[in-house]
Enzyme design. Sequence first.
Site, PDB file in Angstrom:
ATOM      1  CB  CYS A 230      -0.956  -0.003   1.184  1.00 37.43           C
ATOM      2  SG  CYS A 230      -0.142  -0.174   2.793  1.00 37.43           S
TER       3      CYS A 230
ATOM      4  CG  HIS B 262      -4.037   0.275   4.820  1.00 40.85           C
ATOM      5  ND1 HIS B 262      -3.456  -0.505   3.845  1.00 40.85           N
ATOM      6  CD2 HIS B 262      -5.124   0.863   4.224  1.00 40.85           C
ATOM      7  CE1 HIS B 262      -4.147  -0.414   2.722  1.00 40.85           C
ATOM      8  NE2 HIS B 262      -5.162   0.413   2.933  1.00 40.85           N
TER       9      HIS B 262
END
EC number: 3.4.19.12
Length: 522
Positions: A179, A476
């Site tokens: 990510c 994240h």
Amino acid sequence: MSPAGCSHVNGYKVDNWKQNLRVIYQCFVWSGTAETRRRKVRQSDAGWTELAKSCVCHMCGAHLNRLHSCLYCVFFGCFTKKHIHEHAKNKRHNLAIDLLYGGIYCFVCQDYIYDKDMEQIAKEEQRKAWKLQGIGEKYTTWEPTKRELELLRHNPKRRKITTNCTIGLRGLINLGNTCFMNCIVQALTHTPLLRDFFLSDRHKCEMQSNSCLVCEMSQLFQEFYSGHRSPHIPFRLLHLVWTHARHLAGYEQQDAHEFLIAALDVLHRHCKGDTIRDDNGKKANNPNHCNCIIDQIFTGGLQSDVTCQVCHGVSTTIDPFWDISLDLPGSSTPFWPLSPGGDGSTVNGESHLSGSTTLTDCLRRFTRPEHLGSSAKIKCGGCHSYQESTKQLTMKKLPIVACFHLKRFEHSAKLRRKITTYVSFPLELDMTPFMASSKESRMNGQYQQTVDVINNDNKYSLFAVVNHQGTLESGHYTSFIRQHKDQWFKCDDAIITKASIKDVLDSEGYLLFYHKQFLEYE
């Protein structure tokens, strides 16, 4: 005027008409303001040596009212009051030139006309005038080649870009804790000038093997703007990053900021074949002295002034930068007092709530004078001995894209943690207070707002934000990108969703990408 053009131009094209036309453009059209034109040498049709008294209307004395000059003799006349028309009728001098814009007017056709030879002379003299004024060319004219015209004829179908168009929006598959890479790719593919460069096929690869990261980015842009809606799998990009930046190899979670710098570094090295040199072979006008697309867009100049506390001598260095890393309140580094906006005032478009921190606060702290102390004495060139000093950083040259890195991850011998301090950031940012040229207006880090007109050259607009959710050990990355004006989308790996401006401005913020609102042509 007929489609074939003005036939009356041929009567003017005799003897030294080119030289005469050049003189008019040099002295009257591209010479600047009416005040400077008045002081120019005026030349007549009798050998072009006689001096005219002034560059004003010879009938009413005005220098406004769309002043035109006769192409056959020294006569200046108002277009608005039709004094130039009277001259043309009486003398049968059918052509005149607009002294403000350089257009040629035919009094028989009663219209401004186009002639290829005259237009070429006008452009050449305009470029010369810009060069003499030290401002370079303001724009580059473009004309399609025969091959491009042929391609357009064989491909008449055009893709229209509307305000609701989603071309350029495409998710990216997470290949295992990637990510951090996906959010940076989203920011880069929505950087306007970078997009224009890659979609116009400007890269000229000089690498022998099939390992050029710039070639892969070019392919990535093609994929993003192809119109396909299915998420793209950036496996080749990941492989090339691992190859050229081995410290990022593996499937562990990496830092998005570290990936950004590594990616820009590899792209910069692989872009060498795209470097543009000017006619004199001079180095590029940025601190990296490179004119590749990466340095043209992302490189700025950071000025460091070290001042001796004894003789007050100043030692100045200028270093290139691709991003600015900003300390935050809550870190182990003492944070300089917040801005005077605790009373609810607005600075740089940011609303200051009581006790809140803004991007401007962080920039003020970054550019404040810092006392280096007795443990960090430097050898002063004036005193010829080691003395205490102060150091101050300012922006010498701003990049087209300014990236601000909010230092949310703190690593020290005693501590490893994430700083979650909320920092408000504006949609529009004025960097004038933090320029080296504004240093005299800054006292002890407190910028004194002046009444001068704001310099539009230093104004930026937000176009991408990278966020980190979670902790230092488990987190994240997502990003917000601006597709059109006031149209924002959230990119969470393969999922793209519409977002509001409030969603963007309320986010925590880790990397902030701003684009200049006005670009200088160099």
